[in-house]
Write a protein that holds these residues in place. Structure first.
Motif, PDB file in Angstrom:
ATOM      1  N   GLU A 164      19.719  -6.853   2.823  1.00  8.20           N
ATOM      2  CA  GLU A 164      19.218  -5.550   2.398  1.00  8.20           C
ATOM      3  C   GLU A 164      18.837  -4.631   3.558  1.00  8.20           C
ATOM      4  O   GLU A 164      18.212  -3.601   3.352  1.00  8.20           O
ATOM      5  N   SER A 165      19.215  -4.979   4.781  1.00 12.32           N
ATOM      6  CA  SER A 165      18.875  -4.147   5.935  1.00 12.32           C
ATOM      7  C   SER A 165      19.852  -2.992   6.073  1.00 12.32           C
ATOM      8  O   SER A 165      20.967  -3.010   5.540  1.00 12.32           O
ATOM      9  N   ALA A 166      19.416  -1.966   6.793  1.00 13.96           N
ATOM     10  CA  ALA A 166      20.293  -0.828   7.066  1.00 13.96           C
ATOM     11  C   ALA A 166      21.523  -1.264   7.842  1.00 13.96           C
ATOM     12  O   ALA A 166      22.636  -0.773   7.605  1.00 13.96           O
ATOM     13  N   GLU A 167      21.347  -2.217   8.780  1.00 11.85           N
ATOM     14  CA  GLU A 167      22.478  -2.685   9.586  1.00 11.85           C
ATOM     15  C   GLU A 167      23.514  -3.387   8.716  1.00 11.85           C
ATOM     16  O   GLU A 167      24.725  -3.185   8.895  1.00 11.85           O
ATOM     17  N   ALA A 168      23.061  -4.198   7.770  1.00  7.11           N
ATOM     18  CA  ALA A 168      23.994  -4.904   6.884  1.00  7.11           C
ATOM     19  C   ALA A 168      24.761  -3.931   6.004  1.00  7.11           C
ATOM     20  O   ALA A 168      25.957  -4.115   5.735  1.00  7.11           O
ATOM     21  N   LEU A 169      24.090  -2.871   5.557  1.00  6.89           N
ATOM     22  CA  LEU A 169      24.758  -1.877   4.720  1.00  6.89           C
ATOM     23  C   LEU A 169      25.793  -1.090   5.520  1.00  6.89           C
ATOM     24  O   LEU A 169      26.904  -0.827   5.036  1.00  6.89           O
ATOM     25  N   VAL A 170      25.442  -0.718   6.746  1.00  6.98           N
ATOM     26  CA  VAL A 170      26.393  -0.005   7.606  1.00  6.98           C
ATOM     27  C   VAL A 170      27.625  -0.865   7.856  1.00  6.98           C
ATOM     28  O   VAL A 170      28.767  -0.384   7.807  1.00  6.98           O
ATOM     29  N   ALA A 171      27.423  -2.153   8.128  1.00  6.75           N
ATOM     30  CA  ALA A 171      28.550  -3.063   8.372  1.00  6.75           C
ATOM     31  C   ALA A 171      29.427  -3.191   7.134  1.00  6.75           C
ATOM     32  O   ALA A 171      30.662  -3.197   7.229  1.00  6.75           O
ATOM     33  N   THR A 172      28.809  -3.285   5.966  1.00  7.24           N
ATOM     34  CA  THR A 172      29.574  -3.415   4.729  1.00  7.24           C
ATOM     35  C   THR A 172      30.421  -2.178   4.473  1.00  7.24           C
ATOM     36  O   THR A 172      31.602  -2.279   4.111  1.00  7.24           O
ATOM     37  N   VAL A 189      23.277 -14.196   0.094  1.00  9.34           N
ATOM     38  CA  VAL A 189      21.857 -13.863   0.210  1.00  9.34           C
ATOM     39  C   VAL A 189      21.096 -15.153   0.487  1.00  9.34           C
ATOM     40  O   VAL A 189      21.178 -16.104  -0.287  1.00  9.34           O
ATOM     41  N   ILE A 190      20.371 -15.175   1.592  1.00  9.11           N
ATOM     42  CA  ILE A 190      19.639 -16.377   1.992  1.00  9.11           C
ATOM     43  C   ILE A 190      18.141 -16.140   1.814  1.00  9.11           C
ATOM     44  O   ILE A 190      17.583 -15.190   2.375  1.00  9.11           O
ATOM     45  N   ASP A 191      17.508 -16.985   1.040  1.00  6.45           N
ATOM     46  CA  ASP A 191      16.069 -16.881   0.751  1.00  6.45           C
ATOM     47  C   ASP A 191      15.678 -15.445   0.385  1.00  6.45           C
ATOM     48  O   ASP A 191      14.967 -14.771   1.139  1.00  6.45           O
ATOM     49  N   PRO A 192      16.153 -14.941  -0.758  1.00  5.65           N
ATOM     50  CA  PRO A 192      15.813 -13.566  -1.152  1.00  5.65           C
ATOM     51  C   PRO A 192      14.308 -13.395  -1.334  1.00  5.65           C
ATOM     52  O   PRO A 192      13.590 -14.370  -1.617  1.00  5.65           O
ATOM     53  N   PRO A 193      13.796 -12.171  -1.165  1.00  8.55           N
ATOM     54  CA  PRO A 193      12.347 -11.953  -1.294  1.00  8.55           C
ATOM     55  C   PRO A 193      11.870 -12.223  -2.718  1.00  8.55           C
ATOM     56  O   PRO A 193      12.602 -11.996  -3.685  1.00  8.55           O
ATOM     57  N   THR A 194      10.668 -12.737  -2.809  1.00  5.45           N
ATOM     58  CA  THR A 194      10.080 -13.015  -4.128  1.00  5.45           C
ATOM     59  C   THR A 194       9.375 -11.805  -4.705  1.00  5.45           C
ATOM     60  O   THR A 194       8.943 -11.836  -5.860  1.00  5.45           O
ATOM     61  N   HIS A 195       9.235 -10.747  -3.905  1.00  6.90           N
ATOM     62  CA  HIS A 195       8.623  -9.503  -4.375  1.00  6.90           C
ATOM     63  C   HIS A 195       9.579  -8.360  -4.054  1.00  6.90           C
ATOM     64  O   HIS A 195      10.421  -8.447  -3.163  1.00  6.90           O
ATOM     65  N   GLY A 196       9.454  -7.261  -4.771  1.00  4.46           N
ATOM     66  CA  GLY A 196      10.298  -6.108  -4.517  1.00  4.46           C
ATOM     67  C   GLY A 196      11.199  -5.802  -5.687  1.00  4.46           C
ATOM     68  O   GLY A 196      11.359  -6.614  -6.617  1.00  4.46           O
ATOM     69  N   PRO A 197      11.838  -4.634  -5.660  1.00  2.00           N
ATOM     70  CA  PRO A 197      12.628  -4.177  -6.811  1.00  2.00           C
ATOM     71  C   PRO A 197      13.862  -5.021  -7.093  1.00  2.00           C
ATOM     72  O   PRO A 197      14.369  -5.021  -8.211  1.00  2.00           O
ATOM     73  N   ASN A 198      14.388  -5.745  -6.081  1.00  2.00           N
ATOM     74  CA  ASN A 198      15.632  -6.501  -6.272  1.00  2.00           C
ATOM     75  C   ASN A 198      15.408  -8.009  -6.390  1.00  2.00           C
ATOM     76  O   ASN A 198      16.356  -8.787  -6.301  1.00  2.00           O
ATOM     77  N   PRO A 202      19.113 -10.441  -6.702  1.00  2.00           N
ATOM     78  CA  PRO A 202      19.459 -10.283  -5.279  1.00  2.00           C
ATOM     79  C   PRO A 202      20.954 -10.059  -5.082  1.00  2.00           C
ATOM     80  O   PRO A 202      21.769 -10.802  -5.634  1.00  2.00           O
ATOM     81  N   GLY A 203      21.270  -9.040  -4.317  1.00  2.60           N
ATOM     82  CA  GLY A 203      22.671  -8.713  -4.065  1.00  2.60           C
ATOM     83  C   GLY A 203      23.346  -7.975  -5.195  1.00  2.60           C
ATOM     84  O   GLY A 203      24.529  -7.619  -5.084  1.00  2.60           O
ATOM     85  N   GLY A 204      22.628  -7.704  -6.287  1.00  3.52           N
ATOM     86  CA  GLY A 204      23.252  -7.085  -7.457  1.00  3.52           C
ATOM     87  C   GLY A 204      23.725  -5.664  -7.211  1.00  3.52           C
ATOM     88  O   GLY A 204      24.837  -5.299  -7.601  1.00  3.52           O
ATOM     89  N   VAL A 221      23.503 -17.014  -3.743  1.00  2.49           N
ATOM     90  CA  VAL A 221      22.113 -17.071  -3.298  1.00  2.49           C
ATOM     91  C   VAL A 221      21.842 -18.465  -2.747  1.00  2.49           C
ATOM     92  O   VAL A 221      21.985 -19.467  -3.465  1.00  2.49           O
ATOM     93  N   LEU A 222      21.472 -18.539  -1.477  1.00  2.00           N
ATOM     94  CA  LEU A 222      21.305 -19.818  -0.798  1.00  2.00           C
ATOM     95  C   LEU A 222      19.885 -19.980  -0.272  1.00  2.00           C
ATOM     96  O   LEU A 222      19.203 -18.988   0.021  1.00  2.00           O
ATOM     97  N   SER A 223      19.466 -21.206  -0.134  1.00  2.00           N
ATOM     98  CA  SER A 223      18.188 -21.514   0.508  1.00  2.00           C
ATOM     99  C   SER A 223      18.432 -21.748   1.995  1.00  2.00           C
ATOM    100  O   SER A 223      19.498 -22.225   2.403  1.00  2.00           O
ATOM    101  N   LYS A 224      17.435 -21.441   2.784  1.00  2.00           N
ATOM    102  CA  LYS A 224      17.542 -21.665   4.221  1.00  2.00           C
ATOM    103  C   LYS A 224      17.250 -23.136   4.503  1.00  2.00           C
ATOM    104  O   LYS A 224      16.147 -23.522   4.879  1.00  2.00           O
TER     105      LYS A 224
END
Length: 279
Positions: A164-172, A189-198, A202-204, A221-224
């Motif tokens: 969900e970073s700006a760098e990842a979006l630019v690369a995509t 998506v590795i260890d998605p956040p447990t809080h937040g709008p997504n 995750p990745g939707g 969705v993967l675990s680290k």
């Protein structure tokens, strides 16, 4: 949209084969023009010469750089002359402290810069600043090609390292020509956040964005489960037979990654398949 202007920067005749073969394959597939810069690098640091070093020593270092550039150009032209693509091959010479300016000037007007792996046995000290100059000063996406990688005209399976970073979006966004042509794209998506709008999907939103471009997407969705994010991404790439990894470059400062490590540096050190980077 295809990549119509490709740039391949070569600074070492021992590490020309993989990036040059990849650049040629991509130029053929995309009907693109390929510019090759054979750059001879004076790797000495003039400011640190011992007392008494004279102009003859400096001249000798520059002479070697010119010879290196000519050798790289000869290797590149031998490969390019056997193709039907549109190409040009130029030479240049620079001291390592001024390397970034030359690479950035060419990268700014390229759709994609193809470069060799910057880390590994016998890799020159100029390979890392070459990649960083293309990404940062040149503001161009970079395709890093390990020496053992086979050239890919159109990767069939691609993994996106999504955080969900700006760098990842630019690369995509920059990788869309590859993503649209692929048979399958994994949004990893590795260890998605447990809080937040997504948190519940995750990745939707990214998969929705890509699917509207006709990209065939799966969200994984993967675990680290391993010490580093790059380890998890590379293991997933092996398991899914991924041809290319797409990821944002240097979410932390380059200095921090150089000292403490980071996903970008670790990926560039370990990857055995091409990695598409943007910042």
């Amino acid at each position: 949209m295809n990549y119509k202007s490709l740039l391949c920067v070569l600074t070492d005749s021992d590490f020309t084969a993989a990036p040059l073969a990849q650049a040629i394959a991509l130029a053929e597939a995309q009907d693109a023009h390929l510019d090759v810069l054979a750059l001879g690098v004076d790797r000495s640091q003039t400011g640190y010469f011992y007392a008494g070093a004279d102009a003859l020593l400096m001249q000798e270092m520059l002479k070697r750089a010119h010879e290196e550039a000519d050798t790289i150009k000869a290797v590149a032209e031998a490969a390019l002359s056997n193709t039907d693509i549109r190409w040009a091959c130029d030479t240049g010479v620079t001291q390592i402290a001024d390397l970034g300016r030359h690479v950035a000037a060419r990268s700014r007007f390229a759709d994609l810069v193809i470069l060799p792996k910057p880390y590994g046995k016998n890799q020159g000290t100029e390979l890392e600043p070459t990649l960083e100059a293309a990404l940062f000063e040149g503001q161009a996406p970079v395709l890093m090609v390990p020496e053992t990688a086979k050239p890919l005209a159109a990767p069939k399976t691609i993994s996106i390292g999504w955080n969900e970073s700006a760098e990842a979006l630019v690369a995509t966004r920059a990788a869309l020509p590859f993503l649209k042509a692929a048979d399958l794209v994994h949004v990893v998506v590795i260890d998605p956040p447990t809080h937040g709008p997504n948190r519940s999907d995750p990745g939707g939103l990214l998969s929705q964005f890509l699917s509207r471009h006709g990209v065939r997407v799966e969200v994984d969705v993967l675990s680290k489960t391993q010490p580093r994010v790059s380890d998890v991404l590379l293991r997933h790439a092996t398991d899914t037979k991924t041809d290319m990894i797409v990821m944002g470059a240097y979410g932390h400062s380059r200095f921090r990654e150089a000292i403490l490590g980071g996903a970008t540096r670790n990926m560039l050190e370990q990857a055995t398949i091409p990695v598409f980077l943007a910042h």
